[in-house]
Design an enzyme around this catalytic site. Structure first.
Site: not given
Ligand code: NAD
Ligand code: AKB
Length: 316
Positions: A11, A142, A146
């Site tokens: 990535g 997301y 996290k």
């Protein structure tokens, strides 16, 4: 020499992290792991393993049999992609973390790096100069993943002595590999269009300030944190880290210094709501005081490097 495994190595961050760690530790000691079938040519000078972080049995066996000491766990869905597939995002972003934390609890793995994000903050967080410790009510899947991950990292450190280290990365800007589905991706896309001498349609409003960082600073910070003596790493959830902060209009102005004909129009989409919930700038004094963090790149230097190096043929 310790054996290092980077999961999610193909990535945006992984590619550059593998390259830098191989320079420092020797290519044979840094294994690139990713769910992709093929190892990208740029990482072909060292070991590659195709692995799915969700295949717990395979990951455990590989790490134990290959005597991997350090794991950098980067595989995740980023903010924009995660909103389109919340169930899978939660699963991918959480399950892999437990697999690696458990291997460290069982003493197979000695040190873990797991990245968090400015997405842990939310609409009720102070937006400017956001402190290390503050209100955190993330409103994206997301950000929730996290924040939960940070809590688990700190828990494994406190309860089981797991040496896990983490940074709340801001939006990262780089030219080696393309970004993977975040809200800050506009700040990379824009350079490809500027180089193609095209106009750019930005998916955020012109005044959306967000914390950003040039990738070389992020990679250096990651390695500095991982090499810091354990007693200096006082934050075991995740460190705030600041590079620069700008709005799309300010970035456009910095690009126009070099490309005066470049034009940007603004058509905000669903990512605007995500950006509106994140900080505009970050207070990273804990990272500065604890392990000596200091950024090297400001917006103007980053813009010059990006314009020189982005390669629009990568968009094909
Ligand atoms: P990316 O999307 O560019 O790369 C993720 C990599 O993980 C890809 O190569 C993908 O193939 C791989 N992957 C996906 N599913 C996998 C699986 N099941 N098993 C193994 N590999 C898998 O992401 P990135 O930008 O390099 O981000 C890496 C980490 O850093 C993520 O945790 C992200 O949340 C975090 N982060 C990134 C940024 C940023 O601006 N890039 C900012 C804050 C935090
Ligand atoms: C994203 O926009 O999702 C990432 C991040 C800041 O975590 N770049």
């Amino acid at each position: 020499m310790s054996k290092i495994l980077i999961i999610g190595a193909c990535g945006q961050i992984g590619t550059e992290l593998v390259l830098e760690l191989r320079k420092l530790k020797g290519a044979e000691n840094v294994i690139a792991g990713d769910v992709r079938d093929e190892c990208p040519a740029i990482l072909a000078d060292g070991p590659y393993v195709k692995m799915d972080i969700l295949d717990r049995a395979f990951v455990r066996e590989y790490i134990i049999e290959n005597h991997v000491d350090e794991v950098y766990l980067l595989a995740a869905l980023l903010s924009a992609t995660a909103e389109k597939n919340p169930d899978f995002a939660w699963r991918l972003n959480m399950e892999g973390l437990f697999t690696i934390l458990d291997l460290a609890k069982e003493k197979y793995v000695k040190k873990i790096f797991w990245p968090s994000s400015i997405a842990v903050f939310g609409p009720t967080t102070p937006r400017y100069n956001t402190p290390q410790y503050t209100v955190m009510e993330p409103s994206t899947v997301y950000g929730i993943s996290k924040q939960a991950g940070e809590r688990w990292c700190e828990y494994y450190f406190n309860k089981f002595g797991v040496d896990v280290r983490s940074i709340r990365y801001p939006g990262l800007i780089s030219y080696t590999s393309l970004p993977g589905g975040g809200t800050t991706d506009y700040a990379v896309d824009i350079f490809y269009q500027a180089k193609l001498k095209k106009d750019y349609t930005c998916f955020l409003r012109d005044d959306s300030a967000l914390p950003m960082m040039y990738m070389a600073d992020a990679i250096r910070a990651t390695i500095e944190l991982m090499e810091a003596p354990a007693e200096k790493v006082r934050v075991r959830s995740s460190y705030n880290l600041s590079g620069c902060s700008f709005t799309p209009a300010q970035l456009t102005a910095a690009i126009r210094v070099h490309r005066p004909d470049f034009n940007v129009s603004y058509v905000p989409d669903f990512r605007q709501q995500i950006a509106d919930s994140w900080p505009a700038s970050i207070d990273d004094s804990s990272a500065r005081n604890d392990w000596g963090w200091k950024e090297h790149f400001g917006t103007a230097e980053m813009v010059e490097i990006m314009l020189e190096n982005v390669d629009p043929s990568k968009l094909n």
